[in-house]
Design a protein around this motif. Structure first.
Motif, PDB file in Angstrom:
ATOM      1  N   LEU A 270      -6.555   9.849  -6.517  1.00  0.00           N
ATOM      2  CA  LEU A 270      -6.910  11.114  -5.863  1.00  0.00           C
ATOM      3  C   LEU A 270      -5.743  11.670  -5.057  1.00  0.00           C
ATOM      4  O   LEU A 270      -5.516  12.889  -5.016  1.00  0.00           O
ATOM      5  N   LEU A 271      -4.997  10.788  -4.407  1.00  0.00           N
ATOM      6  CA  LEU A 271      -3.836  11.236  -3.639  1.00  0.00           C
ATOM      7  C   LEU A 271      -2.784  11.850  -4.557  1.00  0.00           C
ATOM      8  O   LEU A 271      -2.278  12.945  -4.291  1.00  0.00           O
ATOM      9  N   ARG A 272      -2.433  11.153  -5.666  1.00  0.00           N
ATOM     10  CA  ARG A 272      -1.404  11.663  -6.573  1.00  0.00           C
ATOM     11  C   ARG A 272      -1.856  12.952  -7.261  1.00  0.00           C
ATOM     12  O   ARG A 272      -1.045  13.859  -7.480  1.00  0.00           O
ATOM     13  N   THR A 273      -3.126  13.027  -7.608  1.00  0.00           N
ATOM     14  CA  THR A 273      -3.632  14.254  -8.239  1.00  0.00           C
ATOM     15  C   THR A 273      -3.526  15.434  -7.285  1.00  0.00           C
ATOM     16  O   THR A 273      -3.130  16.538  -7.677  1.00  0.00           O
ATOM     17  N   THR A 274      -3.854  15.213  -6.014  1.00  0.00           N
ATOM     18  CA  THR A 274      -3.734  16.289  -5.020  1.00  0.00           C
ATOM     19  C   THR A 274      -2.278  16.717  -4.867  1.00  0.00           C
ATOM     20  O   THR A 274      -1.969  17.918  -4.821  1.00  0.00           O
TER      21      THR A 274
ATOM     22  N   GLU B  13      -4.508  11.714 -17.660  1.00  0.00           N
ATOM     23  CA  GLU B  13      -4.395  10.305 -18.038  1.00  0.00           C
ATOM     24  C   GLU B  13      -4.734   9.396 -16.862  1.00  0.00           C
ATOM     25  O   GLU B  13      -5.437   8.384 -17.018  1.00  0.00           O
ATOM     26  N   ARG B  14      -4.230   9.723 -15.675  1.00  0.00           N
ATOM     27  CA  ARG B  14      -4.463   8.882 -14.494  1.00  0.00           C
ATOM     28  C   ARG B  14      -5.959   8.791 -14.181  1.00  0.00           C
ATOM     29  O   ARG B  14      -6.475   7.705 -13.905  1.00  0.00           O
ATOM     30  N   ILE B  15      -6.651   9.926 -14.241  1.00  0.00           N
ATOM     31  CA  ILE B  15      -8.083   9.929 -13.932  1.00  0.00           C
ATOM     32  C   ILE B  15      -8.878   9.239 -15.042  1.00  0.00           C
ATOM     33  O   ILE B  15      -9.832   8.500 -14.778  1.00  0.00           O
TER      34      ILE B  15
ATOM     35  N   THR C 244       0.842  -1.192   0.000  1.00  0.00           N
ATOM     36  CA  THR C 244       0.000   0.000   0.000  1.00  0.00           C
ATOM     37  C   THR C 244       0.882   1.249   0.000  1.00  0.00           C
ATOM     38  O   THR C 244       1.906   1.287   0.679  1.00  0.00           O
ATOM     39  N   PRO C 245       0.547   2.321  -0.791  1.00  0.00           N
ATOM     40  CA  PRO C 245       1.326   3.565  -0.755  1.00  0.00           C
ATOM     41  C   PRO C 245       1.492   4.064   0.670  1.00  0.00           C
ATOM     42  O   PRO C 245       0.534   4.040   1.455  1.00  0.00           O
ATOM     43  N   PRO C 246       2.680   4.529   1.051  1.00  0.00           N
ATOM     44  CA  PRO C 246       2.947   4.948   2.447  1.00  0.00           C
ATOM     45  C   PRO C 246       1.941   5.958   2.975  1.00  0.00           C
ATOM     46  O   PRO C 246       1.542   5.887   4.137  1.00  0.00           O
ATOM     47  N   ALA C 247       1.523   6.905   2.143  1.00  0.00           N
ATOM     48  CA  ALA C 247       0.597   7.937   2.620  1.00  0.00           C
ATOM     49  C   ALA C 247      -0.758   7.358   2.988  1.00  0.00           C
ATOM     50  O   ALA C 247      -1.495   7.934   3.787  1.00  0.00           O
ATOM     51  N   LEU C 248      -1.118   6.204   2.384  1.00  0.00           N
ATOM     52  CA  LEU C 248      -2.411   5.579   2.664  1.00  0.00           C
ATOM     53  C   LEU C 248      -2.300   4.425   3.640  1.00  0.00           C
ATOM     54  O   LEU C 248      -3.307   3.798   3.971  1.00  0.00           O
TER      55      LEU C 248
END
Length: 407
Positions: free
Chosen positions: A308-312, A374-376, A266-270
């Motif tokens: 959503l995390l990366r977009t923010t 692209e990600r979204i 899991t990504p560290p921030a999550l």
């Protein structure tokens, strides 16, 4: 040549000095190196031709001194102290003035000297010096046979005008070349950043895929084994029940290990936190950024949370680097049919064409915005960017609801 090496130290009033302020050494610029060699060759050629037409021994002595002083400056091109260059220039011009008074046939040596003056002196002083040197040439030509004629005035003046136009024309070309070089370097950096972002996105996608596969296959299978083993214990003899219990314990230990492995992907921030908590931490890492949560949070897919995390993160990084905003806000909203994210700032804004790899108003490409789109889009969502120059920017993301379980 010392003049070229010391140009970076010339005052801000010199157009040519300003153009050369960030110039690399001539030896690393082939075109400039050839130009300087041509200038040196022209100086010595004109000096030799002028002395050959003189026939006066004293002129040869002064000419030899001038050639030697000029050569010292050429050999000492690595000296970057402006004061030394100005003393050298003063010595060269003084020797040339003495030589042209003694032998007017050496007057045309002034042409390469024009460039030295234009290179080393601030603009007002360089133009005054060029005018004074031209006046010296005209005055000495008046002492030659035939006296002062129109040709003897027009010739030196035309040479001075050509030198000034050539020098300042080169300034314009050099500035344009440096601008294009900076744009190319920024493009290369942007491409490298885009490649790194794509690699990171691919790595995260693979981590998430592995986590899903382990969770849906290995972890679920081990969980089933644990449940079956517990159910089978009651109807077996003690010895067999002990064996089944051991099987269940082994499966349970491996299930815990599999769950720890999934958590590690899991990504560290999550890791160990909700999406709202992760976004709140990201917003807190920037000055003057407020986080808002609307609606009742519910569980969504890991892909949605990561997107959503990366977009923010990308949007706030753009605000920090480019917007100059006094205030920004991040709003995460949970609706019945979608999850939305809005990032607003009151900064400088830009002209968004909406095209892939679109250029910002300063000419640089916006690969970050293209990457967010692209990600979204890969998740079936939409990303809208509205921006007005001087009024700020709003990034709005809407993702279809991928609800797994109400918390």
């Amino acid at each position: 040549m010392s003049s070229s090496a010391d140009i970076s130290d010339s005052t801000s009033g010199s157009a040519l000095g300003s153009a050369f302020r960030s110039a690399p050494h001539p030896s690393r610029m082939p075109a400039l190196h050839v130009l300087l060699l041509g200038l040196h060759g022209l100086f010595y050629a004109l000096l030799l031709v002028g002395l050959a037409g003189s026939g006066r021994p004293v002129a040869w002595l002064v000419g030899a001194a001038l050639a030697a002083v000029y050569a010292l400056g050429v050999a000492g091109h690595a000296d970057t102290r402006r004061a030394n260059s100005l003393w050298w220039l003063a010595a060269v011009v003084a020797l040339w003035a003495a030589l042209v008074v003694i032998s007017p046939t050496t007057a045309w040596v002034v042409f390469p000297l024009y460039f030295l003056v234009l290179h080393l002196l601030p603009r007002p002083w360089s133009l005054i010096a060029v005018a004074a040197m031209t006046a010296t040439v005209v005055a000495t030509q008046a002492t030659t046979s035939g006296g002062l004629t129109v040709a003897k005035v027009v010739g030196p003046c035309a040479g001075a005008i050509v030198a000034v136009l050539t020098a300042y024309g080169y300034v314009g070309m050099y500035r344009e070349s440096r601008r294009r070089q900076r744009l190319l370097e920024e493009l290369v950096r942007a491409q490298a950043e885009l490649a790194a972002t794509q690699r990171e996105a691919g790595r995260l996608a693979e981590r998430q895929r592995l986590a899903r596969e382990i969770h849906d296959t290995l972890a679920q299978g081990l969980s089933s084994i644990v449940l079956l083993a517990r159910g089978a214990e009651s109807g077996l003899p003690e010895e067999s029940a002990a064996r089944v219990r051991e099987i269940g314990q082994t499966a349970s230990a491996n299930l815990a290990e599999a769950r720890r492995f999934v958590a590690g992907l899991t990504p560290p921030a999550l890791d160990g936190s909700t999406l709202a908590e992760a976004l709140r931490r990201v917003a807190a890492g920037y000055p003057r950024v407020e986080f808002r949560l609307d609606g009742e949070p519910y569980t969504v897919s890991m892909e949605t949370e990561v997107a959503l995390l990366r977009t923010t993160q990308e949007a706030l990084a753009n605000v920090e680097r480019h917007a100059g905003a006094a205030h920004a806000a991040v709003t995460l909203a949970y609706h019945d049919d979608q999850v939305t994210l809005d990032v607003f700032d009151d900064g400088a804004g830009f002209e968004d064409t909406g095209s892939e790899g679109a250029a910002r108003d300063d000419g640089r490409p916006r690969f970050g915005l293209h990457g967010m789109r692209e990600r979204i889009a890969e998740l079936g969502g939409t990303l809208t960017i509205e921006s007005v120059l001087g009024e700020g920017t709003a990034v709005a993301v809407a993702l279809p609801m991928r609800r797994e379980a109400i918390r």
